[in-house]
Design a protein around this motif. Structure first.
Motif, PDB file in Angstrom:
ATOM      1  N   GLU A 145      56.597-100.598  25.314  1.00  0.00           N
ATOM      2  CA  GLU A 145      55.939 -99.320  25.572  1.00  0.00           C
ATOM      3  C   GLU A 145      54.414 -99.465  25.516  1.00  0.00           C
ATOM      4  O   GLU A 145      53.699 -98.930  26.358  1.00  0.00           O
ATOM      5  N   ALA A 146      53.921-100.208  24.544  1.00  0.00           N
ATOM      6  CA  ALA A 146      52.471-100.396  24.397  1.00  0.00           C
ATOM      7  C   ALA A 146      51.865-101.067  25.627  1.00  0.00           C
ATOM      8  O   ALA A 146      50.845-100.610  26.150  1.00  0.00           O
ATOM      9  N   VAL A 147      52.490-102.144  26.094  1.00  0.00           N
ATOM     10  CA  VAL A 147      51.911-102.868  27.243  1.00  0.00           C
ATOM     11  C   VAL A 147      52.189-102.164  28.568  1.00  0.00           C
ATOM     12  O   VAL A 147      51.625-102.533  29.589  1.00  0.00           O
ATOM     13  N   SER A 148      53.043-101.141  28.548  1.00  0.00           N
ATOM     14  CA  SER A 148      53.255-100.364  29.772  1.00  0.00           C
ATOM     15  C   SER A 148      52.112 -99.372  29.985  1.00  0.00           C
ATOM     16  O   SER A 148      51.861 -98.932  31.097  1.00  0.00           O
ATOM     17  N   GLU A 181      59.157-111.460  28.142  1.00  0.00           N
ATOM     18  CA  GLU A 181      58.701-112.189  29.334  1.00  0.00           C
ATOM     19  C   GLU A 181      59.871-112.914  30.000  1.00  0.00           C
ATOM     20  O   GLU A 181      60.005-112.874  31.233  1.00  0.00           O
ATOM     21  N   ASP A 182      60.723-113.554  29.207  1.00  0.00           N
ATOM     22  CA  ASP A 182      61.892-114.252  29.764  1.00  0.00           C
ATOM     23  C   ASP A 182      62.811-113.287  30.512  1.00  0.00           C
ATOM     24  O   ASP A 182      63.456-113.667  31.495  1.00  0.00           O
ATOM     25  N   ALA A 183      62.867-112.028  30.057  1.00  0.00           N
ATOM     26  CA  ALA A 183      63.713-111.016  30.696  1.00  0.00           C
ATOM     27  C   ALA A 183      63.031-110.399  31.917  1.00  0.00           C
ATOM     28  O   ALA A 183      63.626-109.579  32.614  1.00  0.00           O
ATOM     29  N   GLY A 184      61.783-110.795  32.169  1.00  0.00           N
ATOM     30  CA  GLY A 184      61.057-110.271  33.329  1.00  0.00           C
ATOM     31  C   GLY A 184      60.507-108.870  33.116  1.00  0.00           C
ATOM     32  O   GLY A 184      60.182-108.174  34.076  1.00  0.00           O
ATOM     33  N   LEU A 185      60.393-108.442  31.854  1.00  0.00           N
ATOM     34  CA  LEU A 185      59.921-107.090  31.561  1.00  0.00           C
ATOM     35  C   LEU A 185      58.415-107.026  31.363  1.00  0.00           C
ATOM     36  O   LEU A 185      57.808-105.964  31.529  1.00  0.00           O
ATOM     37  N   ILE A 186      57.816-108.151  30.998  1.00  0.00           N
ATOM     38  CA  ILE A 186      56.359-108.224  30.878  1.00  0.00           C
ATOM     39  C   ILE A 186      55.879-109.508  31.545  1.00  0.00           C
ATOM     40  O   ILE A 186      56.665-110.425  31.800  1.00  0.00           O
ATOM     41  N   THR A 187      54.603-109.545  31.814  1.00  0.00           N
ATOM     42  CA  THR A 187      53.993-110.744  32.369  1.00  0.00           C
ATOM     43  C   THR A 187      52.612-110.909  31.742  1.00  0.00           C
ATOM     44  O   THR A 187      52.077-109.958  31.169  1.00  0.00           O
ATOM     45  N   THR A 188      52.079-112.114  31.836  1.00  0.00           N
ATOM     46  CA  THR A 188      50.736-112.343  31.308  1.00  0.00           C
ATOM     47  C   THR A 188      49.729-112.302  32.450  1.00  0.00           C
ATOM     48  O   THR A 188      50.025-112.714  33.575  1.00  0.00           O
ATOM     49  N   ILE A 189      48.577-111.757  32.138  1.00  0.00           N
ATOM     50  CA  ILE A 189      47.475-111.737  33.095  1.00  0.00           C
ATOM     51  C   ILE A 189      46.219-112.162  32.345  1.00  0.00           C
ATOM     52  O   ILE A 189      46.143-112.036  31.128  1.00  0.00           O
ATOM     53  N   SER A 190      45.255-112.676  33.072  1.00  0.00           N
ATOM     54  CA  SER A 190      43.990-113.077  32.480  1.00  0.00           C
ATOM     55  C   SER A 190      42.933-112.049  32.878  1.00  0.00           C
ATOM     56  O   SER A 190      42.729-111.792  34.065  1.00  0.00           O
ATOM     57  N   LEU A 191      42.313-111.429  31.883  1.00  0.00           N
ATOM     58  CA  LEU A 191      41.280-110.441  32.153  1.00  0.00           C
ATOM     59  C   LEU A 191      39.947-110.927  31.610  1.00  0.00           C
ATOM     60  O   LEU A 191      39.879-111.471  30.513  1.00  0.00           O
ATOM     61  N   LYS A 192      38.910-110.693  32.386  1.00  0.00           N
ATOM     62  CA  LYS A 192      37.572-111.103  31.971  1.00  0.00           C
ATOM     63  C   LYS A 192      36.919-109.967  31.194  1.00  0.00           C
ATOM     64  O   LYS A 192      36.845-108.834  31.668  1.00  0.00           O
ATOM     65  N   ALA A 210      53.303-104.704  31.348  1.00  0.00           N
ATOM     66  CA  ALA A 210      54.683-104.457  31.783  1.00  0.00           C
ATOM     67  C   ALA A 210      54.809-104.704  33.281  1.00  0.00           C
ATOM     68  O   ALA A 210      53.893-104.407  34.054  1.00  0.00           O
ATOM     69  N   THR A 211      55.940-105.240  33.682  1.00  0.00           N
ATOM     70  CA  THR A 211      56.260-105.408  35.101  1.00  0.00           C
ATOM     71  C   THR A 211      56.925-104.113  35.580  1.00  0.00           C
ATOM     72  O   THR A 211      57.239-103.221  34.780  1.00  0.00           O
ATOM     73  N   ASN A 212      57.164-104.010  36.874  1.00  0.00           N
ATOM     74  CA  ASN A 212      57.889-102.847  37.403  1.00  0.00           C
ATOM     75  C   ASN A 212      59.264-102.743  36.745  1.00  0.00           C
ATOM     76  O   ASN A 212      59.702-101.653  36.370  1.00  0.00           O
ATOM     77  N   LYS A 213      59.932-103.886  36.603  1.00  0.00           N
ATOM     78  CA  LYS A 213      61.244-103.897  35.945  1.00  0.00           C
ATOM     79  C   LYS A 213      61.111-103.400  34.509  1.00  0.00           C
ATOM     80  O   LYS A 213      61.939-102.620  34.035  1.00  0.00           O
ATOM     81  N   GLY A 214      60.069-103.830  33.825  1.00  0.00           N
ATOM     82  CA  GLY A 214      59.835-103.398  32.451  1.00  0.00           C
ATOM     83  C   GLY A 214      59.638-101.898  32.354  1.00  0.00           C
ATOM     84  O   GLY A 214      60.170-101.242  31.455  1.00  0.00           O
ATOM     85  N   ARG A 215      58.895-101.328  33.304  1.00  0.00           N
ATOM     86  CA  ARG A 215      58.673 -99.875  33.319  1.00  0.00           C
ATOM     87  C   ARG A 215      59.985 -99.131  33.604  1.00  0.00           C
ATOM     88  O   ARG A 215      60.244 -98.081  33.013  1.00  0.00           O
TER      89      ARG A 215
END
Length: 96
Positions: free
Chosen positions: A26-29, A56-67, A78-83
């Motif tokens: 919920e937090a990362v969504s 992440e293994d379940a495809g519900l979140i992903t990592t991104i690099s932000l500057k 969160a990914t679309n699947k995660g949402r």
């Protein structure tokens, strides 16, 4: 054989039932968050690390690099699947 199929069928539900998994999803969504930002959602680093890996293994979140300023930081989002999974979980919670 039947038990194995059943366990596989409910794998995502079992993972989401783990302590802090839905809180972190919920937090990362809401916005991308760093590992340290998630401390209030999972105070134990080992647990937090495991939940992030599971999500992440379940495809519900992903990592991104932000500057931020001139540095890059790994964030979780969160990914679309995660949402979609989170929305279903909210619907279940509303039934209680």
């Amino acid at each position: 054989m039947m038990a194995t199929h059943s366990a596989a069928k409910w794998k995502l539900v079992y993972m989401l039932a783990q302590t802090y998994a839905l809180d972190m999803l919920e937090a990362v969504s809401k916005k991308p968050m760093r590992f340290t930002d998630l401390e209030s959602h999972s105070p134990n680093e080992r647990t937090r690390s495991q939940r992030l890996k599971d999500l992440e293994d379940a495809g519900l979140i992903t990592t991104i690099s932000l500057k931020i300023n001139k540095r890059y930081f790994v964030h979780y989002t969160a990914t679309n699947k995660g949402r979609q999974v989170l929305q279903k979980a909210r619907e279940l919670a509303d039934m209680a």
